[in-house]
Design a protein around this motif. Structure first.
Motif, PDB file in Angstrom:
ATOM      1  N   ALA A   1      36.173  47.152 -35.021  1.00  0.00           N
ATOM      2  CA  ALA A   1      35.723  46.570 -36.341  1.00  0.00           C
ATOM      3  C   ALA A   1      35.152  45.049 -36.320  1.00  0.00           C
ATOM      4  O   ALA A   1      36.240  44.151 -36.036  1.00  0.00           O
TER       5      ALA A   1
ATOM      6  N   ILE B   1      34.616  42.175 -38.775  1.00  0.00           N
ATOM      7  CA  ILE B   1      34.616  41.921 -39.922  1.00  0.00           C
ATOM      8  C   ILE B   1      34.403  40.437 -40.280  1.00  0.00           C
ATOM      9  O   ILE B   1      34.314  39.514 -39.439  1.00  0.00           O
TER      10      ILE B   1
ATOM     11  N   LYS C   1      28.177  38.464 -37.769  1.00  0.00           N
ATOM     12  CA  LYS C   1      28.429  39.791 -37.226  1.00  0.00           C
ATOM     13  C   LYS C   1      27.292  40.712 -36.704  1.00  0.00           C
ATOM     14  O   LYS C   1      27.308  40.938 -35.704  1.00  0.00           O
TER      15      LYS C   1
ATOM     16  N   GLU D   1      27.246  48.291 -40.445  1.00  0.00           N
ATOM     17  CA  GLU D   1      27.446  48.724 -41.962  1.00  0.00           C
ATOM     18  C   GLU D   1      26.690  50.099 -41.971  1.00  0.00           C
ATOM     19  O   GLU D   1      25.936  50.361 -42.728  1.00  0.00           O
TER      20      GLU D   1
ATOM     21  N   LEU E   1      33.138  58.131 -40.827  1.00  0.00           N
ATOM     22  CA  LEU E   1      33.961  57.398 -40.143  1.00  0.00           C
ATOM     23  C   LEU E   1      35.105  58.331 -39.468  1.00  0.00           C
ATOM     24  O   LEU E   1      35.489  58.085 -38.287  1.00  0.00           O
TER      25      LEU E   1
ATOM     26  N   LEU F   1      31.752  46.363 -40.690  1.00  0.00           N
ATOM     27  CA  LEU F   1      32.041  46.813 -41.920  1.00  0.00           C
ATOM     28  C   LEU F   1      32.760  45.901 -43.062  1.00  0.00           C
ATOM     29  O   LEU F   1      33.206  44.674 -42.522  1.00  0.00           O
TER      30      LEU F   1
ATOM     31  N   LEU G   1      37.438  46.674 -46.365  1.00  0.00           N
ATOM     32  CA  LEU G   1      38.463  46.636 -45.160  1.00  0.00           C
ATOM     33  C   LEU G   1      39.620  47.677 -45.420  1.00  0.00           C
ATOM     34  O   LEU G   1      40.330  47.694 -44.256  1.00  0.00           O
TER      35      LEU G   1
ATOM     36  N   ALA H   1      37.978  49.961 -42.905  1.00  0.00           N
ATOM     37  CA  ALA H   1      38.621  49.220 -41.623  1.00  0.00           C
ATOM     38  C   ALA H   1      39.928  49.544 -41.099  1.00  0.00           C
ATOM     39  O   ALA H   1      39.991  50.056 -39.773  1.00  0.00           O
TER      40      ALA H   1
ATOM     41  N   ALA I   1      39.947  51.667 -37.548  1.00  0.00           N
ATOM     42  CA  ALA I   1      39.601  51.034 -36.586  1.00  0.00           C
ATOM     43  C   ALA I   1      40.881  50.864 -35.647  1.00  0.00           C
ATOM     44  O   ALA I   1      42.053  50.574 -36.132  1.00  0.00           O
TER      45      ALA I   1
ATOM     46  N   PHE J   1      40.427  44.781 -34.198  1.00  0.00           N
ATOM     47  CA  PHE J   1      39.541  43.768 -35.182  1.00  0.00           C
ATOM     48  C   PHE J   1      39.096  42.532 -34.476  1.00  0.00           C
ATOM     49  O   PHE J   1      39.736  41.773 -33.936  1.00  0.00           O
TER      50      PHE J   1
ATOM     51  N   ALA K   1      45.129  45.727 -36.904  1.00  0.00           N
ATOM     52  CA  ALA K   1      44.971  45.306 -38.352  1.00  0.00           C
ATOM     53  C   ALA K   1      45.950  44.566 -38.976  1.00  0.00           C
ATOM     54  O   ALA K   1      45.858  43.597 -39.861  1.00  0.00           O
TER      55      ALA K   1
END
Length: 256
Positions: free
Chosen positions: A33, A35, A42, A165, A179, A196, A199, A202, A206, A209, A223
């Motif tokens: 991901a 972010i 991004k 996105e 997803l 994304l 959060l 994500a 994910a 990150f 995460a």
């Protein structure tokens, strides 16, 4: 094994440096991901990986080969890319739109049949859009169009998928459906890079990150390593409440 390797890459557009000295390694069979706040770079990072913007320094490799060494057709069949706001300029049917994902695999004047038609049908089914196949793209709602465009990206059957996105226009049920689909595909070996803003989604889906801020990597990892209270405060300017894995933006907390 590494799917994407970015080494010391910078990108400047219209005289403005958008990305600065980006170095990262993204593994195969994972959802990575990307972010960060608006304007962090991004979308530009995804465009650089797929070769749509020129890097001013550094190197990007996909599946162990610099993207500069790929022929366009081979790169298009290796990396499938769904931009943030794709446009469809003709009133073509959804099935025809999705079939465009097979172009990198076709020789001149080859018809969509056999394995090509199978890939199109499977992609439509995966995003719950088979019932839309005969409709024109212009007749679709925003969410329906988003699913049709994702189907086009999936129909490529590339080993690397970049999606910018993809759930922004979708209702909650279809957000989860998309997803969960990407999670399943990653578990089967597809390498997914997804931008994304949500959060919580994500954090749930994910594996890895990359947090961008002002064109640089502010944090990278799991995460728990990236979605910290300090990063939410310093990068996003918010305080969040947490409940059973959900990250709920609660109040503004401007940096400084």
């Amino acid at each position: 094994m590494t799917a994407i390797e970015v080494k010391n890459c910078s990108v400047s557009l219209s005289g403005c440096e958008i990305l600065r000295h980006i170095t990262m390694s993204l593994s195969r069979g994972q959802i990575s991901a990307v972010i960060g706040p608006n304007g962090a770079g991004k979308s530009t990072l995804l465009k650089a990986i797929v070769g749509l913007v020129e890097i001013s320094e550094g190197e990007i490799a996909v599946l162990g080969h610099p993207i500069s060494t790929y022929q366009p057709e081979l790169l298009a069949s290796t990396v499938s890319y769904l931009p943030q706001q794709p446009e469809v300029h003709w009133p073509i049917t959804v099935e025809r739109l999705v079939s465009l994902g097979r172009l990198p695999h076709l020789v001149a004047y080859e018809e969509i049949s056999g394995d090509h038609q199978r890939a199109v049908s499977e992609a439509l089914d995966l995003v719950d859009a088979t019932h839309l196949s005969a409709r024109t793209v212009w007749s679709l709602s925003g969410g329906e169009r988003a699913r049709a465009l994702l189907a086009r990206a999936l129909a490529v059957e590339a080993p690397v998928l970049l999606v910018d996105e993809p759930v922004a226009a979708l209702d909650p049920a279809h957000q989860l459906q998309v997803l969960e689909l990407l999670r399943k595909k990653a578990n089967e070996g597809l390498s997914v890079v997804i931008v994304l803003h949500d959060l919580t989604l994500a954090a749930r889906f994910a594996d890895h990150f990359v947090l961008l801020n002002e064109g640089e990597i502010a944090a990278m990892g799991s995460a728990s390593e990236v979605l910290t209270d300090d990063n939410l405060r310093d990068i996003y300017g918010i305080e969040a409440k947490r409940s059973e894995g959900a990250i709920i933006p609660w109040r503004l907390n401007p940096p400084g």
